[in-house]
Write a protein that holds these residues in place. Structure first.
Motif, PDB file in Angstrom:
ATOM      1  N   MET A  16       0.852  -1.175   0.000  1.00 49.69           N
ATOM      2  CA  MET A  16       0.000   0.000   0.000  1.00 49.69           C
ATOM      3  C   MET A  16       0.899   1.241   0.000  1.00 49.69           C
ATOM      4  O   MET A  16       1.545   1.526   1.017  1.00 49.69           O
ATOM      5  CB  MET A  16      -0.926   0.048   1.221  1.00 49.69           C
ATOM      6  N   PRO A  17       0.966   1.968  -1.095  1.00 51.64           N
ATOM      7  CA  PRO A  17       1.859   3.118  -1.152  1.00 51.64           C
ATOM      8  C   PRO A  17       1.488   4.187  -0.127  1.00 51.64           C
ATOM      9  O   PRO A  17       0.324   4.543   0.022  1.00 51.64           O
ATOM     10  CB  PRO A  17       1.688   3.635  -2.588  1.00 51.64           C
ATOM     11  N   ARG A  51     -10.508   1.893   2.431  1.00 54.58           N
ATOM     12  CA  ARG A  51     -10.687   3.089   3.269  1.00 54.58           C
ATOM     13  C   ARG A  51      -9.333   3.595   3.752  1.00 54.58           C
ATOM     14  O   ARG A  51      -9.060   4.800   3.758  1.00 54.58           O
ATOM     15  CB  ARG A  51     -11.593   2.783   4.462  1.00 54.58           C
ATOM     16  N   LEU A  52      -8.490   2.673   4.168  1.00 58.04           N
ATOM     17  CA  LEU A  52      -7.170   3.054   4.657  1.00 58.04           C
ATOM     18  C   LEU A  52      -6.323   3.626   3.515  1.00 58.04           C
ATOM     19  O   LEU A  52      -5.593   4.612   3.702  1.00 58.04           O
ATOM     20  CB  LEU A  52      -6.491   1.840   5.287  1.00 58.04           C
ATOM     21  N   TYR A  53      -6.432   3.044   2.354  1.00 59.14           N
ATOM     22  CA  TYR A  53      -5.704   3.542   1.187  1.00 59.14           C
ATOM     23  C   TYR A  53      -6.140   4.967   0.850  1.00 59.14           C
ATOM     24  O   TYR A  53      -5.301   5.856   0.592  1.00 59.14           O
ATOM     25  CB  TYR A  53      -5.943   2.608   0.004  1.00 59.14           C
ATOM     26  N   GLN A  54      -7.432   5.210   0.838  1.00 57.48           N
ATOM     27  CA  GLN A  54      -7.929   6.547   0.528  1.00 57.48           C
ATOM     28  C   GLN A  54      -7.453   7.560   1.558  1.00 57.48           C
ATOM     29  O   GLN A  54      -7.092   8.693   1.209  1.00 57.48           O
ATOM     30  CB  GLN A  54      -9.456   6.526   0.447  1.00 57.48           C
ATOM     31  N   ARG A  94      -3.787  12.095   2.626  1.00 60.56           N
ATOM     32  CA  ARG A  94      -2.684  12.654   3.409  1.00 60.56           C
ATOM     33  C   ARG A  94      -1.526  13.042   2.484  1.00 60.56           C
ATOM     34  O   ARG A  94      -0.864  14.056   2.702  1.00 60.56           O
ATOM     35  CB  ARG A  94      -2.217  11.642   4.452  1.00 60.56           C
ATOM     36  N   LEU A  95      -1.307  12.222   1.453  1.00 55.28           N
ATOM     37  CA  LEU A  95      -0.220  12.503   0.517  1.00 55.28           C
ATOM     38  C   LEU A  95      -0.615  13.530  -0.535  1.00 55.28           C
ATOM     39  O   LEU A  95       0.236  14.000  -1.299  1.00 55.28           O
ATOM     40  CB  LEU A  95       0.196  11.209  -0.186  1.00 55.28           C
ATOM     41  N   GLY A  96      -1.924  13.851  -0.595  1.00 52.20           N
ATOM     42  CA  GLY A  96      -2.399  14.811  -1.571  1.00 52.20           C
ATOM     43  C   GLY A  96      -2.496  14.285  -2.979  1.00 52.20           C
ATOM     44  O   GLY A  96      -2.501  15.059  -3.950  1.00 52.20           O
ATOM     45  N   THR A  97      -2.586  12.959  -3.108  1.00 55.01           N
ATOM     46  CA  THR A  97      -2.624  12.357  -4.447  1.00 55.01           C
ATOM     47  C   THR A  97      -4.028  11.898  -4.850  1.00 55.01           C
ATOM     48  O   THR A  97      -4.234  11.459  -5.981  1.00 55.01           O
ATOM     49  CB  THR A  97      -1.675  11.152  -4.534  1.00 55.01           C
TER      50      THR A  97
END
Length: 383
Positions: free
Chosen positions: A298-299, A370-373, A378-381
């Motif tokens: 998960m990036p 949900r965690l990925y989103q 947070r990363l702004g991507t």
């Protein structure tokens, strides 16, 4: 109120099966020591031998070639140290870069000059490099290469590797802890000289394992004293654990056909994640794997955070091996596959079992997304 717990960490340990639990309880009621010659001792001995035959069936092996141990770690250590001490022929050690810590540590305890065989980015052993290592010296080697990796599930071509080792005059140890009971095995077809097993990966009690030793192979006992296990591993047998191992082995073989359904659920899980997160990654996806295992990147989210967040959501997963005293640390397996520390620190392992349902998979995927989103926001991507 805490949500119902969902257990997706079968590669760390499987839940004790009802049959294994019943077998352990029955064994606890037996009074005798298996080494005693009176009636009570003979009854205990008979139970050990019944379980030995059941465990041997995991490998289509002779029961007398099974040595009971305290687990997979001891079995791996007995194999390497016992082979080294049992013969003056084998002074070289070659192990793959993705072996379990117990194999790597045992090899390094024997020699400061352990040769490490690399793997490709997909997790498969580099056979060309392996052949080069074998050819570096005419001195035969002790080789240890696992059958199925505990973190990625990648299956190695052990039969082909065994042919190369035997042609060089060496001996091959194979850690089959994660493979046994999940794929059909035959010790003759595999071609290895000794094979490690562990009970709790199949649903037996923790604290019991086994080492299959090829007939006629010299292996020096590491635990000495009473001469149990035909002199190959002394100490009073763990009767409840051994009985539970036998029952779990019998159940695992009876349910081998369920691995197709497990693999479908695993594949559905991975497809759903990639659909929702194209920048996610599944390791070893392009090569043969055991049916239940998925290592997922998960990036932008550390594995430690993922494990803790899933736990708060009532879902048990892990980060790599569970045999490191509860530590979350960089994976030597992923490093060997070419991953840098940042990438490998963001990979979790999900491992399914016979009791995992489609609804369980959907729940995990929903939580993962949900965690990925959250991570992407947070990363702004996230658009």
């Amino acid at each position: 109120m805490m949500k119902d717990r969902l257990y997706l960490d079968y590669n760390a340990t499987a839940p004790v099966t009802p049959a294994a639990r019943a077998a352990a309880v029955d064994a606890m009621m037996l009074l005798g020591n298996p080494s005693s010659v009176h009636q009570e001792g003979r009854a205990a001995k008979a139970l050990v031998e019944k379980a030995r035959a059941e465990v041997a069936s995991l490998l289509a092996a002779r029961p007398r070639d099974i040595v009971f141990t305290s687990g997979g770690t001891e079995a791996n250590g007995l194999a390497l140290k016992g082979l080294y001490a049992g013969s003056k022929t084998y002074r070289r050690l070659i192990v793959s870069a993705i072996e379990h810590d117990s194999v790597l540590a045992s090899a390094r305890a024997i020699s400061s000059n352990v040769q490490i065989c690399p793997v490709h980015a997909n997790g498969m052993v580099d056979l060309a490099a392996f052949e080069e290592l074998l050819a570096q010296s005419s001195e035969p080697a002790i080789v240890s290469i696992m059958l199925a990796n505990n973190e990625t599930g990648v299956i190695q071509p052990i039969a082909d590797i065994a042919e190369k080792v035997q042609a060089s005059g060496g001996v091959l140890h194979c850690d089959a802890v994660q493979a046994a009971g999940r794929i059909a095995l035959d010790c003759t077809t595999l071609g290895a000289d000794c094979i490690s097993l562990s009970g709790h990966k199949l649903g037996a009690m923790k604290g019991v394992g086994a080492l299959w030793v090829r007939p006629g192979l010299a292996i020096a006992a590491q635990a000495v004293g009473g001469g149990q296990e035909l002199g190959r591993r002394s100490g009073t047998e763990n009767l409840p654990g051994i009985a539970s191992f036998g029952a779990a082995a019998r159940e695992a073989l009876a349910h081998l056909e369920t691995n197709g359904a497990i693999e479908k659920r695993r594949n559905d899980l991975e497809a759903a994640i990639i659909e929702n997160a194209p920048d996610a990654r599944v390791f070893g996806q392009s090569v043969p794997r055991i049916a239940n295992t998925s290592a997922i990147y998960m990036p932008g989210m550390s594995a430690e955070t993922q494990v803790m967040t899933f736990d708060l959501e009532g879902i048990a997963i892990s980060s790599g091996s569970a045999c490191s005293s509860g530590k979350v640390r960089a994976s030597h397996v992923l490093k060997a596959m070419g991953c840098d520390d940042t990438l490998s620190s963001q990979v979790i392992r999900v491992s399914l079992g016979r009791n995992t349902s489609d609804a369980d998979v959907a729940r995990f995927v929903s939580c993962w997304c949900r965690l990925y989103q959250r991570s992407q926001r947070r990363l702004g991507t996230l658009v």
